[in-house]
Scaffold this motif. Structure first.
Motif, PDB file in Angstrom:
ATOM      1  N   MET A   1      -2.006   5.829   9.924  1.00 21.43           N
ATOM      2  CA  MET A   1      -3.008   6.356   9.023  1.00 21.43           C
ATOM      3  C   MET A   1      -3.298   5.327   7.929  1.00 21.43           C
ATOM      4  O   MET A   1      -2.383   4.796   7.317  1.00 21.43           O
ATOM      5  CB  MET A   1      -2.500   7.661   8.415  1.00 21.43           C
ATOM      6  CG  MET A   1      -3.481   8.313   7.520  1.00 21.43           C
ATOM      7  SD  MET A   1      -2.851   9.942   7.096  1.00 21.43           S
ATOM      8  CE  MET A   1      -3.951  10.328   5.791  1.00 21.43           C
ATOM      9  N   SER A   2      -4.556   5.052   7.703  1.00 18.81           N
ATOM     10  CA  SER A   2      -4.963   4.063   6.705  1.00 18.81           C
ATOM     11  C   SER A   2      -5.002   4.683   5.313  1.00 18.81           C
ATOM     12  O   SER A   2      -5.289   5.851   5.143  1.00 18.81           O
ATOM     13  CB  SER A   2      -6.346   3.525   7.053  1.00 18.81           C
ATOM     14  OG  SER A   2      -6.327   2.940   8.325  1.00 18.81           O
ATOM     15  N   THR A   3      -4.739   3.830   4.310  1.00 17.59           N
ATOM     16  CA  THR A   3      -4.764   4.264   2.918  1.00 17.59           C
ATOM     17  C   THR A   3      -5.736   3.388   2.148  1.00 17.59           C
ATOM     18  O   THR A   3      -5.782   2.181   2.356  1.00 17.59           O
ATOM     19  CB  THR A   3      -3.361   4.141   2.286  1.00 17.59           C
ATOM     20  OG1 THR A   3      -2.442   4.906   3.059  1.00 17.59           O
ATOM     21  CG2 THR A   3      -3.361   4.653   0.863  1.00 17.59           C
ATOM     22  N   THR A   4      -6.504   3.994   1.247  1.00 15.77           N
ATOM     23  CA  THR A   4      -7.372   3.252   0.344  1.00 15.77           C
ATOM     24  C   THR A   4      -6.775   3.345  -1.047  1.00 15.77           C
ATOM     25  O   THR A   4      -6.449   4.430  -1.521  1.00 15.77           O
ATOM     26  CB  THR A   4      -8.808   3.826   0.357  1.00 15.77           C
ATOM     27  OG1 THR A   4      -9.322   3.726   1.690  1.00 15.77           O
ATOM     28  CG2 THR A   4      -9.716   3.049  -0.586  1.00 15.77           C
ATOM     29  N   TYR A   5      -6.608   2.188  -1.689  1.00 13.43           N
ATOM     30  CA  TYR A   5      -6.080   2.105  -3.044  1.00 13.43           C
ATOM     31  C   TYR A   5      -7.226   1.725  -3.978  1.00 13.43           C
ATOM     32  O   TYR A   5      -7.936   0.757  -3.727  1.00 13.43           O
ATOM     33  CB  TYR A   5      -4.965   1.056  -3.127  1.00 13.43           C
ATOM     34  CG  TYR A   5      -3.797   1.381  -2.238  1.00 13.43           C
ATOM     35  CD1 TYR A   5      -2.807   2.262  -2.661  1.00 13.43           C
ATOM     36  CD2 TYR A   5      -3.687   0.820  -0.974  1.00 13.43           C
ATOM     37  CE1 TYR A   5      -1.728   2.574  -1.835  1.00 13.43           C
ATOM     38  CE2 TYR A   5      -2.612   1.129  -0.145  1.00 13.43           C
ATOM     39  CZ  TYR A   5      -1.645   1.998  -0.579  1.00 13.43           C
ATOM     40  OH  TYR A   5      -0.582   2.315   0.237  1.00 13.43           O
ATOM     41  N   TYR A   6      -7.410   2.499  -5.038  1.00 12.56           N
ATOM     42  CA  TYR A   6      -8.504   2.288  -5.983  1.00 12.56           C
ATOM     43  C   TYR A   6      -7.983   1.696  -7.284  1.00 12.56           C
ATOM     44  O   TYR A   6      -6.924   2.111  -7.778  1.00 12.56           O
ATOM     45  CB  TYR A   6      -9.206   3.618  -6.279  1.00 12.56           C
ATOM     46  CG  TYR A   6      -9.894   4.193  -5.072  1.00 12.56           C
ATOM     47  CD1 TYR A   6     -11.223   3.874  -4.787  1.00 12.56           C
ATOM     48  CD2 TYR A   6      -9.214   5.039  -4.204  1.00 12.56           C
ATOM     49  CE1 TYR A   6     -11.858   4.395  -3.675  1.00 12.56           C
ATOM     50  CE2 TYR A   6      -9.844   5.565  -3.085  1.00 12.56           C
ATOM     51  CZ  TYR A   6     -11.167   5.243  -2.826  1.00 12.56           C
ATOM     52  OH  TYR A   6     -11.782   5.754  -1.715  1.00 12.56           O
ATOM     53  N   LEU A   7      -8.747   0.747  -7.824  1.00 19.32           N
ATOM     54  CA  LEU A   7      -8.421   0.173  -9.125  1.00 19.32           C
ATOM     55  C   LEU A   7      -9.621   0.322 -10.043  1.00 19.32           C
ATOM     56  O   LEU A   7     -10.760   0.074  -9.636  1.00 19.32           O
ATOM     57  CB  LEU A   7      -8.042  -1.301  -8.996  1.00 19.32           C
ATOM     58  CG  LEU A   7      -6.640  -1.491  -8.431  1.00 19.32           C
ATOM     59  CD1 LEU A   7      -6.679  -1.773  -6.960  1.00 19.32           C
ATOM     60  CD2 LEU A   7      -5.928  -2.562  -9.176  1.00 19.32           C
ATOM     61  N   ASP A   8      -9.350   0.743 -11.275  1.00 15.67           N
ATOM     62  CA  ASP A   8     -10.382   0.966 -12.282  1.00 15.67           C
ATOM     63  C   ASP A   8      -9.766   0.627 -13.634  1.00 15.67           C
ATOM     64  O   ASP A   8      -8.645   1.074 -13.925  1.00 15.67           O
ATOM     65  CB  ASP A   8     -10.825   2.427 -12.235  1.00 15.67           C
ATOM     66  CG  ASP A   8     -12.020   2.723 -13.117  1.00 15.67           C
ATOM     67  OD1 ASP A   8     -11.982   2.377 -14.325  1.00 15.67           O
ATOM     68  OD2 ASP A   8     -12.987   3.312 -12.619  1.00 15.67           O
TER      69      ASP A   8
END
Length: 141
Positions: free
Chosen positions: A1-8
């Protein structure tokens, strides 16, 4: 399963990093994360992030499921590195898009044999394995 990591830049490093509302604040938070094929790192458009992203030999993707590092919209996000490349990879299966990579002006010239660059890829590891599939689109260095 792929994961998306967000940076803000308005996020918090104590967040999960897995949704835009739970975004991490700094690139430092990515250290120790072993990325898997299909994972993504998404930097909020128009924002600046200080530091660098390093992908070790165990953090690689494939042609079909690359690791993607990208900005989130029309206004590219910027990574400002200091003392190391903005993005360095010792793996293959990587796609980088929609970013600006910068390094602040050097006070003194780099040491002999040590160059600073925006991107650095090693296409072969110490065991002789050749890494394949590196794609770079709409990246200013």
């Amino acid at each position: 399963m792929s994961t998306t990591y967000y940076l803000d830049s308005r996020g918090k490093d104590s967040n999960t990093g897995k949704t835009p509302k739970q975004a991490w604040r700094s690139l430092e938070r990515l250290k120790g994360v072993v990325l898997q094929p299909g994972d993504q790192i998404v930097l909020t458009q128009g924002q600046e992030f200080h530091g660098s992203i390093f992908l070790s030999a165990v953090s690689g993707g494939t042609l079909q499921k690359p690791i993607v590092i990208r900005g989130s919209g029309a206004r590219r996000a910027t990574i400002i590195a200091s003392g190391s490349p903005a993005i360095e990879a010792r793996a293959g299966g990587i796609e980088i898009r929609d970013l600006i990579l910068k390094h602040p002006p050097l006070v003194a010239p780099p040491q002999k044999g040590k160059q600073i660059s925006g991107l650095r890829f090693y296409t072969e590891d110490t065991q002789g394995t050749v890494h394949k599939h590196v794609r770079i689109e709409r990246v200013a260095v």
